[in-house]
Design a protein around this motif. Structure first.
Motif, PDB file in Angstrom:
ATOM      1  N   PRO A 119      39.514  92.168 -11.758  1.00 13.65           N
ATOM      2  CA  PRO A 119      39.766  92.523 -13.144  1.00 13.65           C
ATOM      3  C   PRO A 119      41.245  92.415 -13.491  1.00 13.65           C
ATOM      4  CG  PRO A 119      39.019  94.439 -11.898  1.00 13.65           C
ATOM      5  CD  PRO A 119      39.023  93.278 -10.977  1.00 13.65           C
ATOM      6  N   ASN A 120      41.468  92.144 -14.741  1.00 12.48           N
ATOM      7  CA  ASN A 120      42.825  91.953 -15.225  1.00 12.48           C
ATOM      8  C   ASN A 120      43.486  93.313 -15.464  1.00 12.48           C
ATOM      9  OD1 ASN A 120      45.158  90.964 -16.347  1.00 12.48           O
ATOM     10  ND2 ASN A 120      44.145  89.722 -17.886  1.00 12.48           N
ATOM     11  N   ASN A 121      44.713  93.439 -15.044  1.00 14.04           N
ATOM     12  CA  ASN A 121      45.489  94.654 -15.271  1.00 14.04           C
ATOM     13  C   ASN A 121      46.489  94.375 -16.388  1.00 14.04           C
ATOM     14  OD1 ASN A 121      46.864  97.067 -15.035  1.00 14.04           O
ATOM     15  ND2 ASN A 121      48.034  96.416 -13.266  1.00 14.04           N
ATOM     16  N   PRO A 122      46.581  95.189 -17.406  1.00 10.36           N
ATOM     17  CA  PRO A 122      46.031  96.532 -17.555  1.00 10.36           C
ATOM     18  C   PRO A 122      44.731  96.600 -18.352  1.00 10.36           C
ATOM     19  CG  PRO A 122      47.677  96.217 -19.233  1.00 10.36           C
ATOM     20  CD  PRO A 122      47.597  94.918 -18.449  1.00 10.36           C
ATOM     21  N   ILE A 123      44.218  95.484 -18.792  1.00  5.69           N
ATOM     22  CA  ILE A 123      43.085  95.501 -19.723  1.00  5.69           C
ATOM     23  C   ILE A 123      41.766  95.841 -19.037  1.00  5.69           C
ATOM     24  CG2 ILE A 123      41.770  94.085 -21.349  1.00  5.69           C
ATOM     25  CD1 ILE A 123      44.436  92.630 -21.914  1.00  5.69           C
ATOM     26  N   GLY A 124      41.570  95.372 -17.829  1.00  7.32           N
ATOM     27  CA  GLY A 124      40.361  95.690 -17.083  1.00  7.32           C
ATOM     28  C   GLY A 124      39.211  94.735 -17.272  1.00  7.32           C
ATOM     29  N   THR A 125      39.398  93.670 -18.032  1.00  5.29           N
ATOM     30  CA  THR A 125      38.313  92.706 -18.217  1.00  5.29           C
ATOM     31  C   THR A 125      38.217  91.810 -16.983  1.00  5.29           C
ATOM     32  OG1 THR A 125      39.822  91.245 -19.409  1.00  5.29           O
ATOM     33  CG2 THR A 125      38.417  92.710 -20.730  1.00  5.29           C
ATOM     34  N   ILE A 126      37.036  91.241 -16.788  1.00  2.00           N
ATOM     35  CA  ILE A 126      36.788  90.433 -15.605  1.00  2.00           C
ATOM     36  C   ILE A 126      36.558  88.970 -15.969  1.00  2.00           C
ATOM     37  CG2 ILE A 126      35.771  92.383 -14.358  1.00  2.00           C
ATOM     38  CD1 ILE A 126      32.974  91.063 -14.893  1.00  2.00           C
ATOM     39  N   VAL A 127      36.684  88.125 -14.962  1.00  2.00           N
ATOM     40  CA  VAL A 127      36.201  86.751 -15.056  1.00  2.00           C
ATOM     41  C   VAL A 127      34.776  86.812 -14.523  1.00  2.00           C
ATOM     42  CG1 VAL A 127      36.450  84.389 -14.223  1.00  2.00           C
ATOM     43  CG2 VAL A 127      38.495  85.747 -14.739  1.00  2.00           C
ATOM     44  N   LYS A 128      33.832  86.456 -15.371  1.00  2.00           N
ATOM     45  CA  LYS A 128      32.422  86.536 -14.989  1.00  2.00           C
ATOM     46  C   LYS A 128      32.058  85.407 -14.025  1.00  2.00           C
ATOM     47  CE  LYS A 128      31.040  88.572 -19.374  1.00  2.00           C
ATOM     48  NZ  LYS A 128      30.154  88.428 -20.548  1.00  2.00           N
ATOM     49  N   ARG A 129      30.973  85.629 -13.294  1.00  2.00           N
ATOM     50  CA  ARG A 129      30.507  84.674 -12.285  1.00  2.00           C
ATOM     51  C   ARG A 129      30.361  83.266 -12.865  1.00  2.00           C
ATOM     52  NH1 ARG A 129      26.043  86.834 -11.489  1.00  2.00           N
ATOM     53  NH2 ARG A 129      26.696  88.322  -9.912  1.00  2.00           N
ATOM     54  N   ASP A 130      29.691  83.129 -14.012  1.00  2.00           N
ATOM     55  CA  ASP A 130      29.475  81.792 -14.571  1.00  2.00           C
ATOM     56  C   ASP A 130      30.784  81.140 -15.005  1.00  2.00           C
ATOM     57  OD1 ASP A 130      29.679  83.628 -16.699  1.00  2.00           O
ATOM     58  OD2 ASP A 130      28.341  82.481 -18.000  1.00  2.00           O
ATOM     59  N   GLU A 131      31.734  81.937 -15.502  1.00  2.00           N
ATOM     60  CA  GLU A 131      33.037  81.386 -15.879  1.00  2.00           C
ATOM     61  C   GLU A 131      33.788  80.879 -14.650  1.00  2.00           C
ATOM     62  OE1 GLU A 131      34.581  84.029 -19.597  1.00  2.00           O
ATOM     63  OE2 GLU A 131      34.434  85.077 -17.659  1.00  2.00           O
ATOM     64  N   LEU A 132      33.774  81.675 -13.586  1.00  2.00           N
ATOM     65  CA  LEU A 132      34.472  81.274 -12.374  1.00  2.00           C
ATOM     66  C   LEU A 132      33.840  80.025 -11.765  1.00  2.00           C
ATOM     67  CD1 LEU A 132      36.707  81.791 -10.332  1.00  2.00           C
ATOM     68  CD2 LEU A 132      35.116  83.279  -9.091  1.00  2.00           C
ATOM     69  N   MET A 133      32.518  79.978 -11.733  1.00  2.00           N
ATOM     70  CA  MET A 133      31.840  78.802 -11.172  1.00  2.00           C
ATOM     71  C   MET A 133      32.162  77.554 -11.982  1.00  2.00           C
ATOM     72  SD  MET A 133      30.667  80.016  -8.491  1.00  2.00           S
ATOM     73  CE  MET A 133      30.017  78.449  -7.949  1.00  2.00           C
ATOM     74  N   TRP A 134      32.177  77.690 -13.312  1.00  2.00           N
ATOM     75  CA  TRP A 134      32.543  76.550 -14.158  1.00  2.00           C
ATOM     76  C   TRP A 134      33.973  76.105 -13.846  1.00  2.00           C
ATOM     77  CZ3 TRP A 134      36.492  75.791 -17.570  1.00  2.00           C
ATOM     78  CH2 TRP A 134      36.436  74.613 -18.313  1.00  2.00           C
ATOM     79  N   ALA A 135      34.873  77.073 -13.734  1.00  2.00           N
ATOM     80  CA  ALA A 135      36.270  76.753 -13.455  1.00  2.00           C
ATOM     81  C   ALA A 135      36.406  76.034 -12.114  1.00  2.00           C
ATOM     82  CB  ALA A 135      37.126  78.017 -13.472  1.00  2.00           C
ATOM     83  N   LEU A 136      35.771  76.558 -11.084  1.00  2.00           N
ATOM     84  CA  LEU A 136      35.889  75.950  -9.761  1.00  2.00           C
ATOM     85  C   LEU A 136      35.366  74.519  -9.743  1.00  2.00           C
ATOM     86  CD1 LEU A 136      34.871  78.991  -7.530  1.00  2.00           C
ATOM     87  CD2 LEU A 136      37.168  77.984  -7.789  1.00  2.00           C
ATOM     88  N   LYS A 137      34.336  74.258 -10.518  1.00  2.00           N
ATOM     89  CA  LYS A 137      33.781  72.897 -10.584  1.00  2.00           C
ATOM     90  C   LYS A 137      34.689  71.950 -11.361  1.00  2.00           C
ATOM     91  CE  LYS A 137      29.075  74.280  -9.879  1.00  2.00           C
ATOM     92  NZ  LYS A 137      27.990  75.007 -10.430  1.00  2.00           N
ATOM     93  N   ASN A 138      35.583  72.509 -12.184  1.00  2.00           N
ATOM     94  CA  ASN A 138      36.432  71.681 -13.032  1.00  2.00           C
ATOM     95  C   ASN A 138      37.906  71.677 -12.626  1.00  2.00           C
ATOM     96  OD1 ASN A 138      34.756  70.555 -15.407  1.00  2.00           O
ATOM     97  ND2 ASN A 138      34.017  72.632 -15.093  1.00  2.00           N
ATOM     98  N   ILE A 139      38.246  72.398 -11.591  1.00  2.00           N
ATOM     99  CA  ILE A 139      39.624  72.405 -11.088  1.00  2.00           C
ATOM    100  C   ILE A 139      39.694  71.437  -9.912  1.00  2.00           C
ATOM    101  CG2 ILE A 139      41.408  73.792  -9.946  1.00  2.00           C
ATOM    102  CD1 ILE A 139      40.277  76.233 -11.486  1.00  2.00           C
ATOM    103  N   PRO A 140      40.617  70.480  -9.949  1.00  2.00           N
ATOM    104  CA  PRO A 140      40.743  69.542  -8.831  1.00  2.00           C
ATOM    105  C   PRO A 140      40.970  70.273  -7.511  1.00  2.00           C
ATOM    106  CG  PRO A 140      42.057  68.824 -10.713  1.00  2.00           C
ATOM    107  CD  PRO A 140      41.570  70.204 -11.027  1.00  2.00           C
ATOM    108  N   SER A 141      40.428  69.720  -6.433  1.00  2.00           N
ATOM    109  CA  SER A 141      40.470  70.385  -5.131  1.00  2.00           C
ATOM    110  C   SER A 141      41.873  70.463  -4.528  1.00  2.00           C
ATOM    111  CB  SER A 141      39.527  69.688  -4.150  1.00  2.00           C
ATOM    112  OG  SER A 141      39.942  68.344  -3.954  1.00  2.00           O
ATOM    113  N   ASN A 142      42.823  69.722  -5.083  1.00  2.00           N
ATOM    114  CA  ASN A 142      44.197  69.792  -4.576  1.00  2.00           C
ATOM    115  C   ASN A 142      45.004  70.919  -5.217  1.00  2.00           C
ATOM    116  OD1 ASN A 142      44.204  68.332  -7.061  1.00  2.00           O
ATOM    117  ND2 ASN A 142      46.241  67.558  -6.568  1.00  2.00           N
ATOM    118  N   ILE A 143      44.388  71.683  -6.102  1.00  2.00           N
ATOM    119  CA  ILE A 143      45.054  72.810  -6.769  1.00  2.00           C
ATOM    120  C   ILE A 143      44.549  74.100  -6.126  1.00  2.00           C
ATOM    121  CG2 ILE A 143      45.285  74.067  -8.953  1.00  2.00           C
ATOM    122  CD1 ILE A 143      45.064  71.334 -10.366  1.00  2.00           C
TER     123      ILE A 143
END
Length: 167
Positions: free
Chosen positions: A36-60
């Motif tokens: 969760p993000n400090n100080p707000i406390g919101t999270i990156v949800k599972r589907d958001e993270l999975m989408w991000a990982l699929k779209n971030i080049p593997s060298n990053i």
């Protein structure tokens, strides 16, 4: 080291995961998700993270900073450790400073692929964490009742917000 930080504004008090991924360019070396993000406390949800990982080049390198993970009670919060089997560019950061109550010992840890940890170990001194802090961390991991007590206490205090996607 001459790096340039590219800031992406939050969207509805949450990390703009799509905006962060779209901000990647040919010079990008690392992307950082505090969840969760400090100080707000919101999270990156599972589907958001999975989408991000699929779209971030593997060298990053993808850093997932989970300093406050013990306070999350949202079913959409991702279990990140199994992701290491599929994505070798992930670094998961956790700490004993928050829910475990060991802030003064400056004890935390990272979980990553062997290749990434070899790079990290080449620049970290051999005595970066003292023996007292290490022993305290082991004791903290063994005392699950204390961890449950702290998390419950923090969630019931008047000015503490329970971290979930709706908050």
């Amino acid at each position: 080291m001459g790096g340039k930080v590219i800031k992406v504004k939050m969207k509805d008090y949450r990390l703009d995961v799509e905006g962060m991924v779209k901000a990647i360019n040919e010079k990008t070396k690392i992307i950082w998700f505090a969840t969760p993000n400090n100080p707000i406390g919101t999270i990156v949800k599972r589907d958001e993270l999975m989408w991000a990982l699929k779209n971030i080049p593997s060298n990053i390198i993808v850093v997932i900073d989970e300093a406050y993970r013990e306070y999350v009670n949202d079913k959409d919060y991702p279990d990140t450790i199994p992701l290491l089997n599929e994505y070798e560019n992930i670094v998961i950061l956790r700490t004993f400073s928050k829910a475990y109550g060991l802030a003064g010992l400056r004890l935390g840890y990272g979980i990553a692929s062997e290749e990434i940890t070899q790079y990290m170990n080449s620049v970290i001194g051999p005595f970066d964490t003292n023996l007292i802090a290490q022993e305290a961390g082991i004791a903290a991991l063994e005392d699950e009742d204390f961890l449950k007590f702290v998390v419950k206490k923090m969630k019931t205090e008047d000015n503490i917000i329970t971290m979930n996607a709706e908050d």
